[in-house]
Design a protein around this motif. Structure first.
Motif, PDB file in Angstrom:
ATOM      1  N   LYS A 125     -41.906-121.543 -52.872  1.00  0.00           N
ATOM      2  CA  LYS A 125     -40.502-121.239 -52.573  1.00  0.00           C
ATOM      3  C   LYS A 125     -40.167-119.775 -52.857  1.00  0.00           C
ATOM      4  O   LYS A 125     -39.277-119.214 -52.233  1.00  0.00           O
ATOM      5  N   GLN A 126     -40.907-119.146 -53.763  1.00  0.00           N
ATOM      6  CA  GLN A 126     -40.668-117.732 -54.054  1.00  0.00           C
ATOM      7  C   GLN A 126     -41.053-116.843 -52.863  1.00  0.00           C
ATOM      8  O   GLN A 126     -40.638-115.687 -52.805  1.00  0.00           O
ATOM      9  N   ASP A 127     -41.811-117.376 -51.915  1.00  0.00           N
ATOM     10  CA  ASP A 127     -42.250-116.619 -50.747  1.00  0.00           C
ATOM     11  C   ASP A 127     -41.310-116.753 -49.552  1.00  0.00           C
ATOM     12  O   ASP A 127     -41.519-116.085 -48.536  1.00  0.00           O
ATOM     13  N   ILE A 128     -40.302-117.593 -49.651  1.00  0.00           N
ATOM     14  CA  ILE A 128     -39.478-117.925 -48.478  1.00  0.00           C
ATOM     15  C   ILE A 128     -38.866-116.703 -47.812  1.00  0.00           C
ATOM     16  O   ILE A 128     -38.938-116.561 -46.582  1.00  0.00           O
ATOM     17  N   MET A 129     -38.270-115.804 -48.553  1.00  0.00           N
ATOM     18  CA  MET A 129     -37.603-114.665 -47.921  1.00  0.00           C
ATOM     19  C   MET A 129     -38.614-113.765 -47.189  1.00  0.00           C
ATOM     20  O   MET A 129     -38.353-113.306 -46.080  1.00  0.00           O
ATOM     21  N   GLU A 130     -39.774-113.546 -47.803  1.00  0.00           N
ATOM     22  CA  GLU A 130     -40.813-112.743 -47.153  1.00  0.00           C
ATOM     23  C   GLU A 130     -41.361-113.447 -45.914  1.00  0.00           C
ATOM     24  O   GLU A 130     -41.615-112.809 -44.893  1.00  0.00           O
ATOM     25  N   LEU A 131     -41.571-114.755 -46.007  1.00  0.00           N
ATOM     26  CA  LEU A 131     -42.052-115.520 -44.858  1.00  0.00           C
ATOM     27  C   LEU A 131     -41.053-115.473 -43.712  1.00  0.00           C
ATOM     28  O   LEU A 131     -41.432-115.289 -42.543  1.00  0.00           O
ATOM     29  N   ASP A 132     -39.781-115.625 -44.027  1.00  0.00           N
ATOM     30  CA  ASP A 132     -38.719-115.580 -43.024  1.00  0.00           C
ATOM     31  C   ASP A 132     -38.756-114.240 -42.282  1.00  0.00           C
ATOM     32  O   ASP A 132     -38.742-114.196 -41.046  1.00  0.00           O
ATOM     33  N   LYS A 133     -38.847-113.167 -43.032  1.00  0.00           N
ATOM     34  CA  LYS A 133     -38.890-111.832 -42.426  1.00  0.00           C
ATOM     35  C   LYS A 133     -40.140-111.660 -41.572  1.00  0.00           C
ATOM     36  O   LYS A 133     -40.081-111.169 -40.450  1.00  0.00           O
ATOM     37  N   LEU A 134     -41.292-112.085 -42.090  1.00  0.00           N
ATOM     38  CA  LEU A 134     -42.555-111.946 -41.364  1.00  0.00           C
ATOM     39  C   LEU A 134     -42.528-112.716 -40.046  1.00  0.00           C
ATOM     40  O   LEU A 134     -42.831-112.163 -38.985  1.00  0.00           O
ATOM     41  N   VAL A 135     -42.194-113.996 -40.108  1.00  0.00           N
ATOM     42  CA  VAL A 135     -42.258-114.842 -38.909  1.00  0.00           C
ATOM     43  C   VAL A 135     -41.295-114.342 -37.843  1.00  0.00           C
ATOM     44  O   VAL A 135     -41.668-114.204 -36.666  1.00  0.00           O
ATOM     45  N   ASN A 136     -40.080-114.044 -38.226  1.00  0.00           N
ATOM     46  CA  ASN A 136     -39.114-113.572 -37.234  1.00  0.00           C
ATOM     47  C   ASN A 136     -39.496-112.214 -36.661  1.00  0.00           C
ATOM     48  O   ASN A 136     -39.319-111.971 -35.466  1.00  0.00           O
ATOM     49  N   SER A 137     -40.081-111.334 -37.480  1.00  0.00           N
ATOM     50  CA  SER A 137     -40.479-110.012 -36.975  1.00  0.00           C
ATOM     51  C   SER A 137     -41.701-110.094 -36.060  1.00  0.00           C
ATOM     52  O   SER A 137     -41.895-109.243 -35.206  1.00  0.00           O
TER      53      SER A 137
END
Length: 175
Positions: A12-24
């Motif tokens: 769950k600590q990775d969610i914000m980074e994952l969100d940014k990566l996938v959308n970008s």
């Protein structure tokens, strides 16, 4: 590329980074730096932080992440155990790092995870007009099953610029 990547389960600590990566990697101008962009097919977003949280809370589902030696997120893949297969989706690589083998490493890590769980079939859905992506998966042993699925009519998955549908692809894994 000589950089070594570590593959591990996302938290769950990775969610914000994952969100940014996938959308970008899939939408908007930033995605055009790579070859996996969906920007010409869809507007809007690919995933939300809430959607990623739901995945991480779902029994039988995980997200594997690839990080470089400095801990920077380079890629990810979503895996979900189904009754007869392991579903592989959201295979994502930072557009600046595409063609460096990260996607292949993540795909193989997903296949290894399936085999460790006694699952010997991989399954995925791919937008039917993504010919280059379909060909990449075919070079790695996946084949179209002939099954098609409708693209979801839900803005949380993006806003189609044309009529879209998925094809289902599968790969049998060696025991």
């Amino acid at each position: 590329m000589s950089t070594t990547f570590t593959i591990s389960a996302a938290t769950k600590q990775d969610i914000m980074e994952l969100d940014k990566l996938v959308n970008s990697a899939y939408r908007g101008d930033s995605s055009r730096a790579g070859w996996t962009t969906e920007a010409d097919l869809l507007d809007g977003i690919r995933i939300t932080a809430a959607g990623l949280n739901d995945i991480l809370n779902k029994p039988g589902a995980t997200i594997l992440k690839a990080t470089d030696q400095a801990g920077a997120l380079a890629g990810c893949v979503y895996l979900e155990q189904q009754p007869d297969a392991m579903y592989l989706g959201m295979l994502t690589v930072n557009p600046q790092l595409q063609n460096s083998g990260i996607g292949k490493q993540l795909m193989y890590a997903g296949e290894d995870l399936a085999k460790k769980g006694g699952i010997y079939k991989m399954r995925m859905t791919v937008i039917s007009v993504r010919d280059t992506l379909i060909a990449w998966y075919q070079r790695h042993g996946y084949h179209p099953t002939g099954e098609k699925q409708p693209f979801p009519n839900d803005p949380k998955f993006g806003l189609p610029k044309q009529q879209l549908e998925f094809i289902v692809m599968e790969k049998e894994l060696n025991r």
